[in-house]
Scaffold this active site. Structure first.
Site, short mmCIF file in Angstrom:
data_model
loop_
_atom_site.label_atom_id
_atom_site.label_comp_id
_atom_site.label_asym_id
_atom_site.label_seq_id
_atom_site.Cartn_x
_atom_site.Cartn_y
_atom_site.Cartn_z
N TYR A 181 0.84 -1.19 0.00
CA TYR A 181 0.00 0.00 0.00
C TYR A 181 0.88 1.25 0.00
O TYR A 181 0.68 2.18 -0.78
CB TYR A 181 -0.95 0.00 1.21
CG TYR A 181 -1.73 1.27 1.29
CD1 TYR A 181 -2.85 1.48 0.47
CD2 TYR A 181 -1.35 2.31 2.14
CE1 TYR A 181 -3.54 2.67 0.50
CE2 TYR A 181 -2.04 3.50 2.19
CZ TYR A 181 -3.13 3.68 1.37
OH TYR A 181 -3.80 4.87 1.39
N ARG A 228 0.50 8.88 12.76
CA ARG A 228 0.00 10.14 13.32
C ARG A 228 -1.51 10.30 13.07
O ARG A 228 -2.25 10.78 13.93
CB ARG A 228 0.75 11.31 12.68
CG ARG A 228 0.39 12.66 13.26
CD ARG A 228 0.85 13.78 12.35
NE ARG A 228 0.26 13.65 11.03
CZ ARG A 228 0.67 14.31 9.96
NH1 ARG A 228 1.68 15.14 10.05
NH2 ARG A 228 0.08 14.15 8.80
N ARG A 238 -11.42 4.46 8.01
CA ARG A 238 -10.35 3.84 7.22
C ARG A 238 -9.30 3.28 8.16
O ARG A 238 -9.03 3.86 9.20
CB ARG A 238 -9.71 4.88 6.28
CG ARG A 238 -10.64 5.31 5.18
CD ARG A 238 -9.96 6.25 4.25
NE ARG A 238 -9.46 7.43 4.96
CZ ARG A 238 -8.97 8.50 4.35
NH1 ARG A 238 -8.88 8.51 3.05
NH2 ARG A 238 -8.55 9.54 5.03
N PHE A 298 14.59 20.13 -0.63
CA PHE A 298 13.28 19.61 -1.00
C PHE A 298 13.07 18.20 -0.44
O PHE A 298 11.99 17.87 0.05
CB PHE A 298 13.17 19.61 -2.52
CG PHE A 298 11.94 18.93 -3.05
CD1 PHE A 298 10.70 19.55 -2.97
CD2 PHE A 298 12.02 17.67 -3.63
CE1 PHE A 298 9.56 18.93 -3.46
CE2 PHE A 298 10.88 17.04 -4.12
CZ PHE A 298 9.65 17.68 -4.03
#
Lengths: 481, 351
Positions: A181, A228, A238, A298
């Site tokens: 997933y 979290r 979910r 980034f």
């Protein structure tokens, strides 16, 4: 405007405020986006970027000009895909072909979609998706190919999950499912970005030879967010925590949220954190392969945020009650510090040690967590060694000559003598003081008066026999009378 | 203890091999069945060693014998570790032994005080004047002898340097921890516990010895010389569980496996305070003529970082731990508890 509670918070946490001010005032971006030369469509794209991603927009906009637009569009495209997938008001029959064909849509000039439910927060992006498609057609063919490939694979992965009734009712089952997933929703993003970086010549091509590294970059972020967001996801019905993990601690998923089960629920968080922690060293390895400053920032900023979040959620019972977040001040401090590998490693080490401090033998994974933390520390040590065998050998290797040995011996003896001398002096002074004070005491000195007057700040005694002196004596001897 | 585990692993992997065990006493930890011969004897006696080698005629000698870290005087360490090793080396070469594997110690690069951080085999031995542990000094001296004897008289030699061996039958590492547990001393911590430390489960150390023996035999029979970067003979190898953990987490894991329920809310004594207390205790106990329960050596040891990079063993020996640290702790503690249960049972039946 900041609320009253925020003002109060910063009043007692000046360091947090300081970090925020420093970031806002002193931070100078590596590259700055030049909005003036942009087309109307592109400006609209950046508007959506601001709207849809609170955390990523700022770092994307500081990217090297070569990558700025491709990465921004990549983000918006995946966000569009996600907006279709997330919306439970769209029929599966309608949803599935959109997900599977989303990569093809990127070539359909003028394509827009307004099938999202009115409550979907990012629905406007799809309503005006033609601006994204218009800009997408302008970027380099090589970038387009990478973005389309990832979009295709992610869209198919999402469609498979949408079709999977088992997944929709029971959530993620095994650890393998969990990794898969995370691969679809995050690992693929890591791959896409890495290919974009390498294509632009701003990252080491060797990063592509080790696909598990960019997989870990994605998984570390995703898995930490999954821990979290447990409460939020639970309220949305979910489940992303794999059953293989939580079923070891509670028999029903709902039991995790019951305060009566706090102990086992904390152990469950630990095990989830342990799973996440195992990606951390590979993330640092990946970062070591980035040379261009804006690309490094980034990539590094989300990772340090993730490690800080991981520390925050580790054995924190609040996670089951609300969405815990690192403070804005900490976030600014972390962003300001994530400019090179050394300081990123220092941040990781600091948070890893905080996790280690919270680790408890009561936890079934106690030793495994200790080892996982140790592994990250050892990895950091391997990039930045604190000991050098050559230096050790050199420091010791000098054959001690007789002369040197003699000198060292003399020095040591001299030091010792000096010490004894000092001790003798101090000892004598103390003894004399002791005797003097003792004699004065026996002779009737009023130390109590002297001390209390000194405390009042009077450094010199009053003239003996004066009125003031009498008054003081009177006060002490008769109290309040 | 290590020797016993090497024999177990050897019998499991190579049941056809003929094994002879030479020890000062071979009454403990004997293996049942054929294939293992036991000899009682002193390795410092050339005569004994020669007569055993004469009867056994081994291809491989694995030399694990040593007094325990805390259990020897300077003279004993020198006699057994250095003298015994020299005696074994000479006799083995003479008797046509092909491969000689020596159990060294990871402490040969540690002076017992200074941190050793992610050390590999490039780290130098601790010079004699800086070494505070006589045990480590004797292991290093013997290792030098072993490595220098490589390819002399056709025998190949190598040294395995395990770090902090523990396991079933262990008297050095886990036994004192059990004693501390029994005495209810699990609520203390010396230092900040940020110091990583390497421990090695005994089966992993045994595994490394067998890999080394196989590599030496292979090099011995192989006519083509091994390239330097793959060479095992004449080389030393650090061996650990490749899982450094924070120092105090290891005893805590042991105590927990034994049933302790103390959490992390322990009393933390900083290194400085620990040293001060130990100094006072040492003086007091010295005056009373006893061993103190806390020594400066212990304080320094438990505040020291000591872990290794075992890349060389992974590369050249193909070593990889076969039992994880948590599993090793579990097995060790279980065996110890069963051992005491069995003792209790015998005591009970004897009544």
């Amino acid at each position: 405007m900041p609320s009253a509670s925020e003002l109060l918070y910063y009043a007692v946490h000046p360091n947090q405020l300081r970090s925020i001010i420093q970031w806002k005032v002193w931070h100078s971006p590596v590259h700055e986006r030049n909005a003036e030369n942009e087309s109307r469509e592109l400006r609209r794209c950046f508007y959506f970027l601001d709207q849809t991603s609170r955390s990523f927009s700022a770092v994307i906009q500081e990217l090297h000009p070569e990558l700025l637009v491709p990465v921004a569009l990549f983000y918006l495209i995946l966000r569009g895909l996600d907006t279709v997938e997330d919306d439970m008001t769209i029929d599966l029959a309608e949803k599935e072909p959109i997900l599977r064909n989303f990569y093809g849509i990127l070539d359909k000039e003028g394509w827009t979609y307004n099938g999202n439910g009115p409550k979907e927060k990012d629905r406007q992006l799809l309503v005006e998706f033609d601006v994204v498609i218009a800009e997408f057609s302008k970027i380099k063919q090589a970038y387009r190919a990478i973005i389309k490939d990832i979009t295709k694979r992610m869209g198919n992965g999402m469609a498979d999950y949408a079709n999977n009734a088992e997944h929709n009712t029971n959530g993620v089952n095994t650890l393998k499912d969990y990794d898969l997933y995370c691969h679809y929703v995050a690992g693929l993003v890591g791959e896409g970005l890495t290919r974009l970086f390498v294509e632009s010549g701003l990252a080491n091509p060797a990063l592509l030879d080790r696909p598990h590294l960019h997989e870990s970059m994605g998984c570390f972020l995703q898995k930490t967010n999954i821990i979290r967001d447990i409460r939020e996801d639970f309220d949305d019905k979910r489940r992303f925590w794999p059953k293989a993990v939580w079923s070891k601690h509670v028999s029903n998923f709902e039991d995790l949220f019951d305060k009566a089960n706090e102990d086992v629920a904390l152990n469950c968080i630990s095990e989830m954190c342990l799973n996440s922690l195992r990606h951390a060293d590979e993330c640092l390895f990946y970062l070591a392969g980035l040379k261009e400053q804006s690309v490094f920032n980034f990539c590094a900023i989300p990772q340090v945020m993730a490690v800080a979040t991981l520390e925050l959620v580790f054995r924190n019972p609040q996670v089951y009650q609300r969405n815990v977040k690192i403070t804005k001040g900490d976030a600014c401090q972390l962003m300001a510090d994530s400019t090179n590998l050394r300081s990123v490693c220092n941040i990781f080490q600091a948070y890893i040690r905080k996790i280690h401090k919270k680790n408890t033998p009561k936890d079934p994974n106690f030793l495994d967590i200790s080892i996982a933390c140790g592994k990250i520390e050892q990895f950091i040590e391997s990039i930045f060694p604190s000991q050098d065998p050559k230096a050790i050998a050199q420091a010791r290797g000098k054959p001690v000559s007789a002369e040197d040995a003699e000198k060292a011996k003399n020095d040591a003896a001299a030091r010792k003598e000096m010490l004894y001398l000092l001790l003798a002096v101090v000892g004598t002074l103390l003894l004399i003081s002791f005797i003097m004070v003792g004699v004065a005491y026996l002779a009737g000195a009023r130390f109590d008066i002297a001390l209390s007057e000194l405390r009042k700040g009077k450094l010199s005694p009053p003239v003996p026999g004066s009125e003031e002196a009498q008054k003081i004596i009177f006060q002490h001897d008769h109290g309040e009378l | 203890m290590l020797g016993h585990h090497i024999v177990s692993l050897l019998r499991e992997r190579h049941p056809e091999s003929l094994i002879s065990v030479l020890d000062i006493r071979t009454t403990h930890n004997r293996h049942e069945g054929d294939g293992v011969m036991y000899f009682d004897g002193d390795i410092t006696s050339r005569e004994t060693v020669c007569s055993v080698l004469e009867r056994a005629r081994p291809e491989v000698v694995i030399h694990t014998a040593s007094p325990t870290l805390m259990g020897g005087s300077k003279e004993l360490f020198e006699k057994v570790n250095v003298g015994g090793t020299r005696c074994l080396l000479e006799a083995s070469a003479e008797m046509g032994v092909k491969a000689f594997v020596y159990t060294s110690s990871a402490s040969v690069v540690s002076d017992g005080v200074t941190d050793v951080i992610n050390a590999d085999e490039r780290w130098p031995y601790v010079p004699r004047d800086l070494q505070t542990e006589i045990y480590s000094q004797s292991k290093a001296d013997a290792e030098v002898l072993v490595l220098a004897a490589n390819r002399k008289g056709g025998m190949l030699t190598t040294a395995i340097r395990p770090a902090g061996i523990f396991g079933e039958g262990d008297v050095q590492l886990v036994a004192p921890m059990f004693a501390a547990y029994k005495a209810g001393k699990t609520g203390f911590q010396l230092g900040d516990n940020n110091n990583l430390f390497d421990f090695t489960y005994v089966t992993n150390a045994a595994h490394a010895h067998l890999l080394a023996a196989v590599a030496l035999l292979y090099a011995c029979h192989n006519k083509i010389p091994t390239p330097d970067r793959r060479r095992v003979d004449g080389e030393a190898f650090f061996i650990t569980n490749d899982q450094p953990a924070y120092f105090w987490d290891f005893p805590r894991a042991v105590w927990k496996a034994a049933g302790d329920t103390t959490g992390i809310d322990v009393k933390i004594i900083s290194k400085g305070v620990g040293l001060a207390i130990a100094t006072i205790l040492e003086w007091l106990w010295w005056a009373a003529g006893k061993e103190p329960s806390l020594s400066r050596r212990q304080v320094k040891y438990s505040c020291m970082t000591r872990y290794y990079n075992i890349g060389k063993a992974k590369e050249r020996l193909g070593y990889k731990p076969i039992v994880s640290l948590p599993d090793g702790v579990e097995k060790t503690v279980k065996a110890r508890i069963y051992h005491f249960l069995a003792l209790g049972y015998f005591a009970w039946t004897a009544r």
